[in-house]
Structures are given as C-alpha cells and as structure tokens.
Design a protein around this motif. Structure first.
Motif, PDB file in Angstrom:
ATOM      1  N   ASP A   1       0.821  -1.212   0.000  1.00 39.28           N
ATOM      2  CA  ASP A   1       0.000   0.000   0.000  1.00 39.28           C
ATOM      3  C   ASP A   1       0.856   1.265   0.000  1.00 39.28           C
ATOM      4  OD1 ASP A   1      -2.269  -1.519   0.002  1.00 39.28           O
ATOM      5  OD2 ASP A   1      -2.689  -1.287   2.146  1.00 39.28           O
ATOM      6  N   MET A   2       2.028   1.213   0.631  1.00 44.23           N
ATOM      7  CA  MET A   2       2.910   2.378   0.648  1.00 44.23           C
ATOM      8  C   MET A   2       3.337   2.792  -0.754  1.00 44.23           C
ATOM      9  SD  MET A   2       5.462   1.607   3.830  1.00 44.23           S
ATOM     10  CE  MET A   2       4.842   1.306   5.484  1.00 44.23           C
ATOM     11  N   CYS A   3       3.445   1.817  -1.634  1.00 39.27           N
ATOM     12  CA  CYS A   3       3.901   2.104  -2.992  1.00 39.27           C
ATOM     13  C   CYS A   3       2.896   2.965  -3.756  1.00 39.27           C
ATOM     14  CB  CYS A   3       4.152   0.800  -3.755  1.00 39.27           C
ATOM     15  SG  CYS A   3       5.445  -0.228  -3.029  1.00 39.27           S
ATOM     16  N   GLY A   4       1.640   2.952  -3.326  1.00 32.08           N
ATOM     17  CA  GLY A   4       0.635   3.747  -4.013  1.00 32.08           C
ATOM     18  C   GLY A   4       0.464   5.145  -3.462  1.00 32.08           C
ATOM     19  N   LEU A   5       1.083   5.449  -2.317  1.00 32.80           N
ATOM     20  CA  LEU A   5       0.897   6.761  -1.703  1.00 32.80           C
ATOM     21  C   LEU A   5       1.480   7.879  -2.556  1.00 32.80           C
ATOM     22  CD1 LEU A   5       1.639   5.958   2.054  1.00 32.80           C
ATOM     23  CD2 LEU A   5      -0.585   6.264   0.950  1.00 32.80           C
ATOM     24  N   ALA A   6       2.647   7.632  -3.147  1.00 26.70           N
ATOM     25  CA  ALA A   6       3.281   8.668  -3.955  1.00 26.70           C
ATOM     26  C   ALA A   6       2.414   9.035  -5.145  1.00 26.70           C
ATOM     27  CB  ALA A   6       4.655   8.199  -4.428  1.00 26.70           C
ATOM     28  N   ALA A   7       1.749   8.046  -5.741  1.00 17.83           N
ATOM     29  CA  ALA A   7       0.880   8.322  -6.880  1.00 17.83           C
ATOM     30  C   ALA A   7      -0.280   9.216  -6.472  1.00 17.83           C
ATOM     31  CB  ALA A   7       0.366   7.013  -7.473  1.00 17.83           C
ATOM     32  N   LYS A   8      -0.858   8.958  -5.307  1.00 18.39           N
ATOM     33  CA  LYS A   8      -1.965   9.780  -4.830  1.00 18.39           C
ATOM     34  C   LYS A   8      -1.519  11.219  -4.606  1.00 18.39           C
ATOM     35  CE  LYS A   8      -4.501   6.023  -2.557  1.00 18.39           C
ATOM     36  NZ  LYS A   8      -5.053   5.518  -1.281  1.00 18.39           N
ATOM     37  N   GLU A   9      -0.340  11.400  -4.023  1.00 23.69           N
ATOM     38  CA  GLU A   9       0.170  12.738  -3.770  1.00 23.69           C
ATOM     39  C   GLU A   9       0.395  13.492  -5.088  1.00 23.69           C
ATOM     40  OE1 GLU A   9       3.688  12.275  -1.483  1.00 23.69           O
ATOM     41  OE2 GLU A   9       2.636  11.571   0.311  1.00 23.69           O
ATOM     42  N   LYS A  10       0.929  12.791  -6.084  1.00 22.66           N
ATOM     43  CA  LYS A  10       1.194  13.438  -7.370  1.00 22.66           C
ATOM     44  C   LYS A  10      -0.108  13.813  -8.070  1.00 22.66           C
ATOM     45  CE  LYS A  10       5.616  11.074  -7.994  1.00 22.66           C
ATOM     46  NZ  LYS A  10       6.339   9.987  -8.697  1.00 22.66           N
ATOM     47  N   VAL A  11      -1.101  12.939  -7.969  1.00 20.72           N
ATOM     48  CA  VAL A  11      -2.395  13.227  -8.594  1.00 20.72           C
ATOM     49  C   VAL A  11      -3.036  14.459  -7.957  1.00 20.72           C
ATOM     50  CG1 VAL A  11      -4.768  12.392  -8.826  1.00 20.72           C
ATOM     51  CG2 VAL A  11      -2.862  10.886  -9.408  1.00 20.72           C
ATOM     52  N   LEU A  12      -3.020  14.538  -6.624  1.00 19.52           N
ATOM     53  CA  LEU A  12      -3.617  15.681  -5.938  1.00 19.52           C
ATOM     54  C   LEU A  12      -2.873  16.969  -6.280  1.00 19.52           C
ATOM     55  CD1 LEU A  12      -5.579  16.933  -3.950  1.00 19.52           C
ATOM     56  CD2 LEU A  12      -4.071  16.226  -2.085  1.00 19.52           C
ATOM     57  N   THR A  13      -1.546  16.923  -6.288  1.00 19.48           N
ATOM     58  CA  THR A  13      -0.764  18.118  -6.620  1.00 19.48           C
ATOM     59  C   THR A  13      -1.050  18.575  -8.038  1.00 19.48           C
ATOM     60  OG1 THR A  13       0.996  17.409  -5.116  1.00 19.48           O
ATOM     61  CG2 THR A  13       1.555  19.078  -6.752  1.00 19.48           C
ATOM     62  N   ALA A  14      -1.051  17.644  -8.987  1.00 19.78           N
ATOM     63  CA  ALA A  14      -1.322  18.002 -10.378  1.00 19.78           C
ATOM     64  C   ALA A  14      -2.719  18.577 -10.534  1.00 19.78           C
ATOM     65  CB  ALA A  14      -1.146  16.775 -11.275  1.00 19.78           C
ATOM     66  N   ASP A  15      -3.676  18.009  -9.828  1.00 19.34           N
ATOM     67  CA  ASP A  15      -5.057  18.474  -9.933  1.00 19.34           C
ATOM     68  C   ASP A  15      -5.191  19.909  -9.462  1.00 19.34           C
ATOM     69  OD1 ASP A  15      -7.738  18.562 -10.322  1.00 19.34           O
ATOM     70  OD2 ASP A  15      -8.202  16.802  -9.167  1.00 19.34           O
ATOM     71  N   MET A  16      -4.558  20.235  -8.331  1.00 22.70           N
ATOM     72  CA  MET A  16      -4.633  21.604  -7.829  1.00 22.70           C
ATOM     73  C   MET A  16      -3.936  22.573  -8.775  1.00 22.70           C
ATOM     74  SD  MET A  16      -4.334  21.304  -3.673  1.00 22.70           S
ATOM     75  CE  MET A  16      -2.755  20.462  -3.676  1.00 22.70           C
ATOM     76  N   ASN A  17      -2.834  22.132  -9.384  1.00 22.16           N
ATOM     77  CA  ASN A  17      -2.136  22.997 -10.336  1.00 22.16           C
ATOM     78  C   ASN A  17      -2.951  23.215 -11.606  1.00 22.16           C
ATOM     79  OD1 ASN A  17       0.013  23.209  -8.570  1.00 22.16           O
ATOM     80  ND2 ASN A  17       1.208  21.589  -9.547  1.00 22.16           N
ATOM     81  N   LEU A  18      -3.737  22.220 -11.990  1.00 23.10           N
ATOM     82  CA  LEU A  18      -4.579  22.357 -13.177  1.00 23.10           C
ATOM     83  C   LEU A  18      -5.865  23.133 -12.896  1.00 23.10           C
ATOM     84  CD1 LEU A  18      -4.233  18.706 -14.529  1.00 23.10           C
ATOM     85  CD2 LEU A  18      -3.461  20.762 -15.731  1.00 23.10           C
ATOM     86  N   GLY A  19      -6.249  23.221 -11.639  1.00 25.12           N
ATOM     87  CA  GLY A  19      -7.481  23.914 -11.298  1.00 25.12           C
ATOM     88  C   GLY A  19      -8.738  23.144 -11.665  1.00 25.12           C
ATOM     89  N   ILE A  20      -8.646  21.828 -11.726  1.00 22.80           N
ATOM     90  CA  ILE A  20      -9.781  21.024 -12.173  1.00 22.80           C
ATOM     91  C   ILE A  20     -10.939  21.071 -11.173  1.00 22.80           C
ATOM     92  CG2 ILE A  20     -10.536  18.623 -12.524  1.00 22.80           C
ATOM     93  CD1 ILE A  20      -8.011  18.130 -14.076  1.00 22.80           C
ATOM     94  N   PHE A  21     -10.642  21.107  -9.876  1.00 20.72           N
ATOM     95  CA  PHE A  21     -11.732  21.123  -8.889  1.00 20.72           C
ATOM     96  C   PHE A  21     -12.645  22.333  -9.091  1.00 20.72           C
ATOM     97  CE2 PHE A  21      -8.505  18.642  -6.476  1.00 20.72           C
ATOM     98  CZ  PHE A  21      -9.226  17.467  -6.359  1.00 20.72           C
ATOM     99  N   ASN A  22     -12.076  23.431  -9.574  1.00 19.98           N
ATOM    100  CA  ASN A  22     -12.886  24.640  -9.803  1.00 19.98           C
ATOM    101  C   ASN A  22     -13.946  24.428 -10.882  1.00 19.98           C
ATOM    102  OD1 ASN A  22     -11.254  25.997  -7.948  1.00 19.98           O
ATOM    103  ND2 ASN A  22      -9.846  26.703  -9.543  1.00 19.98           N
ATOM    104  N   GLN A  23     -13.760  23.417 -11.718  1.00 18.23           N
ATOM    105  CA  GLN A  23     -14.677  23.164 -12.832  1.00 18.23           C
ATOM    106  C   GLN A  23     -15.776  22.162 -12.482  1.00 18.23           C
ATOM    107  OE1 GLN A  23     -14.089  25.076 -15.467  1.00 18.23           O
ATOM    108  NE2 GLN A  23     -12.191  25.803 -14.490  1.00 18.23           N
ATOM    109  N   LEU A  24     -15.697  21.557 -11.297  1.00 15.43           N
ATOM    110  CA  LEU A  24     -16.541  20.395 -11.022  1.00 15.43           C
ATOM    111  C   LEU A  24     -17.598  20.629  -9.949  1.00 15.43           C
ATOM    112  CD1 LEU A  24     -13.797  17.595 -11.044  1.00 15.43           C
ATOM    113  CD2 LEU A  24     -15.195  18.405 -12.940  1.00 15.43           C
ATOM    114  N   SER A  25     -17.988  21.864  -9.738  1.00 12.22           N
ATOM    115  CA  SER A  25     -19.046  22.131  -8.763  1.00 12.22           C
ATOM    116  C   SER A  25     -20.385  21.571  -9.229  1.00 12.22           C
ATOM    117  CB  SER A  25     -19.160  23.634  -8.502  1.00 12.22           C
ATOM    118  OG  SER A  25     -18.000  24.108  -7.842  1.00 12.22           O
ATOM    119  N   GLU A  26     -20.562  21.484 -10.539  1.00 12.15           N
ATOM    120  CA  GLU A  26     -21.740  20.872 -11.144  1.00 12.15           C
ATOM    121  C   GLU A  26     -21.290  19.735 -12.048  1.00 12.15           C
ATOM    122  OE1 GLU A  26     -24.756  21.657 -10.307  1.00 12.15           O
ATOM    123  OE2 GLU A  26     -24.249  23.433  -9.118  1.00 12.15           O
TER     124      GLU A  26
END
Length: 339
Positions: free
Chosen positions: A16-41
C-alpha cells in the motif's frame, strides 16, 4: 527439490505504501490544473478539457484517477466534486485549503537519493529550532487563515465553551495566536468575555486584520511581542496555547510559571500540541512529516506526550486533565490545567 516458502506474514502494508506517492502526485497536479474549480456541477471530461485547455482523452483518464481515490464522483460520463473536495479544494470556497495542501505536498521536495545522502553524510544545516520559530511575513501568516477557519477555530471554541467555568470568564489570552481566528471563535462564543491575541509583531498585524474582518474590535485587542521575553498581560481567566510551546521547549518551566502567574485563581490553561508516543515513533504522520527537516539539521522542538502536563504540575497548577484530540489536522495532546 525446492519447496515454496511458507507465508506467515502479509506484505499488504508495504504494498500500500507504494501507491501513496501516486496519490500525492495526482492531488498536486489536480490543484495545479485547477480542475476542482470546474466540477461544482456535473460536467463531461470534454467540457473540462475545453475549460482548462487540456487534452480531452487524457483529461478523462485523469478524472477517472481522481474518482478512483474518491476526490470526485463519476456518474455515467459526468464528473462532479465530492462534498469534501467542494468544501476544501475549490478556490471560491470560504474554507479553501489549496495553499496549505500544496505547501504540505511540495515544500519538502526530495528523492530517495536525498534521503540516502542525508542518512549517510549527516545534516546540511547548523542545528536550530525549526523555521516556524522565526517571525514570518504577513503573507506567510495569512496562509494559515483558511486552516483555522476550516474547522480548527470552531473545534477549539467548542472545547473552551464546554468548560464548566466558561460562562464566568471575563478575559482570555490567545498565546501565539497566528492569524487570530482561534481566539476570535472563543470570544464570539461568550457573551461578554474580552480577548487578547498575542504573537510576533508581523503575525499580530494579520490578527488585527482578522479582528476587524469579524467585527470584534470592541471585544478583542492584539499585542505584538515575544512571549518568552516580554510581558503577556495578567488577570486572565483563560489562556489558550495552541501549537506554540514547541518554540520554548527548553524554557518550558519558566514559561509555564509565567502562564500560571498570568491567570486569575481558578483560571484555566488549554494546551493543544502534537506529542510523540511509542518511544518517539508515533504518531506516524507527525514523525514522517518532520523527518526530512530533522535530517537536514533543523531541531524540530517536538514534544513527548505528557511534556506540557508535567510542566504544568511543576508550575503549581492544582489539576491537569489530559486527552487525545483526534481531528482533521492529526492526533494532538489536549491538556486542560486549572490554577
């Protein structure tokens, strides 16, 4: 002839530890892309791609990854934020925590090779208390406003207002107040109590702005100074010391006596700090989170569980009740000491 080994242990924890880095990278990339701002609806991947100028197919794959770790939900071909992401990862939300999460994910960028080098060769900095003890700029202090506003201040006010003595309190001190919302929340939950926010001068400048923003000018004041060296006031019924006594660890007996003297008879000290347990190997997130800075040479000033409570006993507090506070910001020690 060889036989297959007998398996008596599970390697799932390591796997399970091997997957933690992937989750961190996905969250960081998402915030940099601003995708959450597009998904309120609900919205399609193609529409998201048009909004942020990205590749449609890869945007869809990326959104599926976000759905896999439960940061968004997918219904047919429509994507939408979960309530948690909507509250804390959308920039227009009053409880937006993007800057805090981004700092946590990117402030200490290092590789396994960096760790190997530090372990083998030793620290690269002269030992000093960690940088949180230095006076921060107003901009740095302001980044902690969403953190206090997104539940921290409300929880602390709930703890304070649950004290049986709380209705009789007339004056409180928020020691090491940061942006000041913890003290504001406590004073706001009382009908008449006056509050004092105390921290370094540039930090207090932010607390003063918070006091004005929440219309508390008539009930709160902010004082700038070094509480380890300068007067902190007197005749308090309540003192809150939250995430600040790390910086005076080596002077804890003198500081605790100072807090004791500043309280009225029957006054209460509320201390909230991270405490190390299990021979300083737990809580996991605290030990790992501070490890790299410690390897570089910073003295993190981390406290053992019971450190503050023991100091309160030595300072003459008549009773101390200690609790484990398990919240969104991690496991902390909650000590309530009465004079």
């Amino acid at each position: 002839m060889n036989n297959l080994p007998k398996i008596e242990q599970s390697f799932k924890t390591i796997f399970d530890m091997c997957g933690l880095a992937a989750k961190e990278k996905v969250l960081t990339a998402d915030m940099n892309l601003g995708i959450f701002n597009q998904l309120s609806e609900p919205i399609s991947a193609e529409a998201v791609a048009r909004a942020i100028g990205s590749h449609p197919k890869n945007t869809g794959l990326f959104l599926d990854g976000l759905a896999a770790i439960d940061l968004i939900k997918k219904n047919d071909n429509q994507y939408q934020n979960t309530p948690v992401s909507e509250a804390f990862l959308v920039e227009t939300s009053p409880t937006f925590l993007g800057p805090i999460f981004r700092y946590m994910l990117t402030n200490e960028i290092y590789t396994a090779d960096d760790l190997v080098k530090l372990v083998k060769e030793g620290p690269i900095l002269p030992e000093k208390i960690h940088t949180g003890s230095d006076e921060m700029t107003e901009e740095e202090v302001a980044t902690y406003i969403p953190f206090q506003r997104a539940g921290r201040a409300q929880k602390i006010a709930e703890i304070a207002s649950s004290l049986p003595e709380f209705p009789s309190f007339q004056k409180m001190l928020d020691l090491g107040c940061g942006p000041g919302l913890n003290g504001i929340a406590i004073v706001s939950s009382h009908h008449t109590m006056h509050g004092v926010s105390f921290d370094r001068p540039r930090t207090v400048a932010v607390a003063k702005k918070s006091i004005r923003e929440y219309g508390m000018e008539n009930r709160m004041e902010a004082i700038g100074g070094d509480y380890a060296r300068e007067p902190i006031g007197e005749e308090y019924d309540l003192i809150l010391a939250c995430d600040t006594l790390y910086y005076t660890k080596d002077e804890i007996d003198r500081i605790m006596s100072k807090l004791h003297a500043a309280l009225n008879p029957g006054g209460v000290l509320i201390s909230i700090h991270h405490g190390l347990t299990d021979n300083r190997t737990k809580p996991e997130e605290l030990v790992l989170g501070m490890m790299f800075s410690g390897l570089k040479g910073e003295n993190m000033g981390l406290l053992d569980q019971g450190f503050v409570a023991d100091a309160a006993v030595r300072a003459g507090f008549r009773s101390i009740r200690s609790y484990t506070l398990d919240s969104d910001w991690g496991i902390q020690d909650l000590d309530i000491a009465r004079k």
